[in-house]
Design an enzyme around this catalytic site. Sequence first.
Site, PDB file in Angstrom:
ATOM      1  CD1 TRP B 359       0.348  -0.681   3.210  1.00 17.06           C
ATOM      2  CD2 TRP B 359      -0.627   1.314   3.399  1.00 17.06           C
ATOM      3  NE1 TRP B 359       0.663  -0.169   4.448  1.00 17.06           N
ATOM      4  CE2 TRP B 359       0.080   1.051   4.610  1.00 17.06           C
ATOM      5  CE3 TRP B 359      -1.320   2.524   3.301  1.00 17.06           C
ATOM      6  CZ2 TRP B 359       0.108   1.943   5.683  1.00 17.06           C
ATOM      7  CZ3 TRP B 359      -1.284   3.402   4.380  1.00 17.06           C
ATOM      8  CH2 TRP B 359      -0.578   3.111   5.550  1.00 17.06           C
ATOM      9  CD  GLU B 490       2.360  -3.643   9.737  1.00 16.33           C
ATOM     10  OE1 GLU B 490       3.565  -3.537  10.044  1.00 16.33           O
ATOM     11  OE2 GLU B 490       1.973  -3.982   8.611  1.00 16.33           O
ATOM     12  CE  LYS B 602       6.186  -1.527  12.085  1.00 13.46           C
ATOM     13  NZ  LYS B 602       5.720  -2.607  11.201  1.00 13.46           N
ATOM     14  CD  GLN B 603       2.926   2.494   9.299  1.00 14.47           C
ATOM     15  OE1 GLN B 603       3.508   1.436   9.222  1.00 14.47           O
ATOM     16  NE2 GLN B 603       2.623   3.208   8.231  1.00 14.47           N
TER      17      GLN B 603
END
Lengths: 767, 767
Positions: B359, B490, B602-603
């Site tokens: 993605w 994630e 994480k992001q």
Amino acid sequence: MNQSKRILNEWSIIEEGFDPNSNEASESLFSLGNGVMGQRANFEEDYTGKTFQGNYIAGVYYPDKTRVGWWKNGYPEYFAKVLNAPNWIGIKVTIDGVLLDLNTCKKISNFRRELNMKEGWLSREFEATLKNNCKIKVYAKRFLSLTHNEVGAIAYTVTPINKEMTIQYEPSLDAGIVNKDSNWDDQFWNILEINQNSEQSFIYTHTLKTNFHVCTYMESKLFIDYKPLNTVPKNSHTSTTACSIYKENIKENQHFTIHKFGGYTVDRYHNKTKLIDAAKETLQKSINIGYDELLVLQIKEWKNIWKSADITIQGDVKAQQGIRFNIFHLNQTYLGTDSRLNVGPKGFTGEKYGGSTYWDTEAYCIPFYMATKNQEVARNLLTYRYNQLDKAIENAEKLGFTNGAALYPMVTMNGEECHNEWEITFEEIHRNGAIAYAIFNYTRYTNDYSYIPEKGLEVLIGIARFWQQRVNFSKERGKYVMLGVTGPNEYENNVNNNWYTNYLAQWSINYALENIEKVKDTYTEDYLRILNKTKITEQELTDWKKVADNIYFPYSEKHQVYLQQDGFLDKELIKVKDLNQNERPINQHWSWDKILRSPFIKQADVLQGFYFFEDHFSSKELEKHFDFYEPITVHESSLSPCIHSIIASKLNRMDQAYQLYLRTSRLDLDDYNKEVHEGLHITSMAGTWTSIIKGFGGMRIKNNLLSFEPRIPKEWKGYSFKINFRNHIIHVNITSEKSTFTVDGDKDVTILLNGKKTIAKATLKIS
Amino acid sequence: MNQSKRILNEWSIIEEGFDPNSNEASESLFSLGNGVMGQRANFEEDYTGKTFQGNYIAGVYYPDKTRVGWWKNGYPEYFAKVLNAPNWIGIKVTIDGVLLDLNTCKKISNFRRELNMKEGWLSREFEATLKNNCKIKVYAKRFLSLTHNEVGAIAYTVTPINKEMTIQYEPSLDAGIVNKDSNWDDQFWNILEINQNSEQSFIYTHTLKTNFHVCTYMESKLFIDYKPLNTVPKNSHTSTTACSIYKENIKENQHFTIHKFGGYTVDRYHNKTKLIDAAKETLQKSINIGYDELLVLQIKEWKNIWKSADITIQGDVKAQQGIRFNIFHLNQTYLGTDSRLNVGPKGFTGEKYGGSTYWDTEAYCIPFYMATKNQEVARNLLTYRYNQLDKAIENAEKLGFTNGAALYPMVTMNGEECHNEWEITFEEIHRNGAIAYAIFNYTRYTNDYSYIPEKGLEVLIGIARFWQQRVNFSKERGKYVMLGVTGPNEYENNVNNNWYTNYLAQWSINYALENIEKVKDTYTEDYLRILNKTKITEQELTDWKKVADNIYFPYSEKHQVYLQQDGFLDKELIKVKDLNQNERPINQHWSWDKILRSPFIKQADVLQGFYFFEDHFSSKELEKHFDFYEPITVHESSLSPCIHSIIASKLNRMDQAYQLYLRTSRLDLDDYNKEVHEGLHITSMAGTWTSIIKGFGGMRIKNNLLSFEPRIPKEWKGYSFKINFRNHIIHVNITSEKSTFTVDGDKDVTILLNGKKTIAKATLKIS
């Protein structure tokens, strides 16, 4: 020749006719074991058809380097594999120069195998016409001795039918074996020495990495028409095998018999440098006793086992055979004499799963062993975990826990975790609760409190510490929550506040606190030792209590049930009966995400808690929860139907209880899950036993009172069982007319019957 | 000799001194690519020290059989591996009989490598004293031609320093290569033919399973002191290699040069049976042009790329080098001329990850390619997904979806899913939303609506269908919920109602509905074709609408923020700044379960949604969410700091924006994650670009208006960038005193400046 059928029999598993396609399944079903070794029902003679060769030695394993697609921090480095051991049963048979191999015979007839569960032996007979038109009859019988548990014995007889023949027997040892499920095609065994003298052969080996030393050995005796022959064989060996060659001319209808004795001596019981000597000693003893007398001893020993473990069912051979099959295999797998051993999920019948110890032991097996054997056996199973407490503390440390918090492994051989699915390994932590529960269950049943100050309390402290650290305080709820867990229902992963786990956590902490007080008050010396070792402080106990008093339980006011986890009611609550039957079992048809967001339950989860803590909930509550969860339970775990059967009995839903009983007791015999070729489901067999004793029998212990509230499935005329309760063998005999209770030995017992006709209710008070 | 240093330079990556321990990292950083092939910066001559050899051909992959610990239903059977391709750069060098190998030389000095990003070449020079005391100077330069993209060229010169020497060059081809990350040690390549004529060698191969045909080839020209030699080499080959041998006596200070031309012809562009012919043709063309002229063309082509893509930063070489490094590697990886190719996360710099398409392409790369190249390039990236729509529908079917619902894969080469972690493969479904968003983004930027009736609408319909089927109605909430997903963060798996995913789902459905109406109204012919193909019904659209109108979003009244997922507030909301620095990055120190139940992100997840849909939320809301989520974000994904940098800029938190910018732009150059030896993070490089253009530059498009609201980090004197907006090259030049905008070509443009001194604000209206 390509069809076989199983004959229903109360005491035996019988197969007539030879079907090569079901051979691997039969190899599982007819497996033998004696608690320290076991084997699949492979043929003695060579067989080139489909077969899954398996010999296993209790506690001898290999740490196979972990293989995963995507590594997660915390995964163990290896997976302890149940190790395929050298094969000692082989007897190559040559008839007039042609190898006997059921896969290449011209004709096979009258094939029959029998696993005699009453007496503990396996037999096989058939007539075969070989490619050279020699027609022979074969009768083979073997057993793994219970009285001399390092040895197994085979009597193998070939009878020429249509002419005189030259028959050659080549009994052999084969250490060139591998595991089907090896991760990296590693070699597991290293051969140190192959040693042969006139009639004996020895292969001295050790496992790589774990360095278990094992000597596999054999000696044979030959007979014609049952008269001993004094022949000396020709010996030979390769780098991995050893064999002896016996060759005789045998007349038509003469019986040519070989008695082969073989097995293992293992460094758990002998000095590792003296294993060949130990094997020689064992052989001498066995040969002196002789095959026939060894068999007599075997039958006697099994009689002894059945004395306190048998269950009879009148009028339902299917159910009768089922329960005996379960009791028989449990006893083949584990006899409880060595606290270093445990009950592997496949016993000695296959490789799958690896490890020998799961929470199955505490949740399912201990009640069985506790009630069918001397209480020392259950104590040994508890001691096994006590001895692994340090490893459980290490396991928890690897996941970031501190201060002696213990997390028992999901799967283990030596106490170290060896499974590697994050949602199971790190999250299916309810196993810790089952280990605490087993301690409670043991003392309740045996009234032996001494285990707790001696060993149990340290385990309870480690477990309580784990729970206290594993929860966190949710400001949002003003409660302690347990995030990221997997309950017994593995069809939900990484959920929050699994009710069963939270309930066990609360109970474990309270039980630990209660026992710290008790030990402090009455076992001062033990208390000081434990205090010194664990350094528990008053502040710590206060912290535990705070968690236990304020842990969150998801509950639905609308449904009046505890919820399996926080988000459960967001699911679409379709029922199992509305599922497309072509999509069952869902674990073979649905992608994992679809299973996870479905409401379908693999095995008892909330209901597992209601089963454990039956006294904590009213019948009304039990009914509400059963009615909510049973219709969405798919029972795709072997551990599921037994618990539901027990609860259905309790709710007097006898048809349902009976159907669930059949499913659990004949799971392998009728191969419900189409996987019996891989091995049997040993641990769930204990659940089957429980579904009769606790389910139909309605057995309970409360306030030191043993009581029964028996019910009878309408398919049965009656049933009886025996249990060992506090050193009394109690016989319970139940028919729809009358239930009776008798007690062996000590008669200082009160039996109360409630006088009802169909639902007998009795209380038996041990004074 | 064991130390090296990198020299900061605005246009080049320069390393001085040779450090064998950082060689693999340098091999990644100095990698070359031209969009259709690429290679790590391995040495031409033999090297026995630590090296990770890698050559890659775009779109040539191998379906490596999946390896997992525990299989889950729905896993793909293979993982598409980026394939290590035959090596054509090798030139074995022998000096007076001794092999040149930097690992065994007596002394190495003046070692220097340079990756010249302005001109697109790699050079390396050093002086070496060999074991035989021959001292030589080496200068090597190579590039992969952009103008003739099947060929690469090397100029390699050895100059004897201390005496006359016999120098032997053995340029070679090597097809005996393997992948480091092979699952089962399979052979990936099969060699069909090795063909040599006087100066040329060819190895004709195909990949096993995928059957891609590739011819690897070479031809060399020799020079002494730049004068051509007319020698004919001695050729030889093994079963996997081919080489030519040239040997000359070279005097002290004479320059002995080899020009080697090599590369691949691939069956994507030629008839697979004519690949050797195609290679001959390519060689002839290249030789005719010659090395020097090819290099001139290369420099010109790179100049052309920089013309519309360069960003200059004044007063901050570190930041300047960082952004050019990112733009350079993005252009090396993908040039947008072939809609069958895509932007692999490691480009041509390593093997890790496999697959070429994530993605990342839609969420990060498309804005970069759209603004720095002709709009056809972005259209090709969209078309790539359109061409894989059928596979996306198949992927969804494998998970139980029906009726043309499409789930684009997490990782793919050919449209099929090839990743196998259930929590990612089956659950990280937000990727589908990014693909719909890219279509919207493209039409907004280019004003090219034609893509939607032609191709995009079918994709939007498949995606809307997926969302409608993926949610379920929660009676409890009276809303549609999305259970069991993993968001961009994630570090949470299998959560319920990830806000970002739900928001994308709602938006995708509404966007599909809106475009169905638009196409119906204005592109009747397309509409009928699509209607006929997709069979959408009015009822179906009503069902979609019901979902979009009633989807649930977790929200906290107390914090006034949307929650990342349902259970988020049950977590203990500790902050990153309170973490023990020794435990960073947490993914290398914490067990997975601990990460999962921590609040650490994480992001960008909720903030990714705020970034995509900046117009949907007020600055106040943005600030609230940034203040809630930024302090708990650990940025352990390469895709994270850029988004946070953009939002920090928007909130005028320039110090934070600048720090986050450095982290994203120099992630590989400064090896923040200690993994650059495995390859570069290509796709996140596009995020770096965006953090300047959209972050510092404040670029927006709304109602067909392009606007900038630039800010300057205090470390910079000024910066400028160029973007291609609707076929105008716009130059934006920003200093703290004054911001200017100029436009190449067509001048029919209005520039509006708000006149503020430090924060220039301007709107640029294309009429």
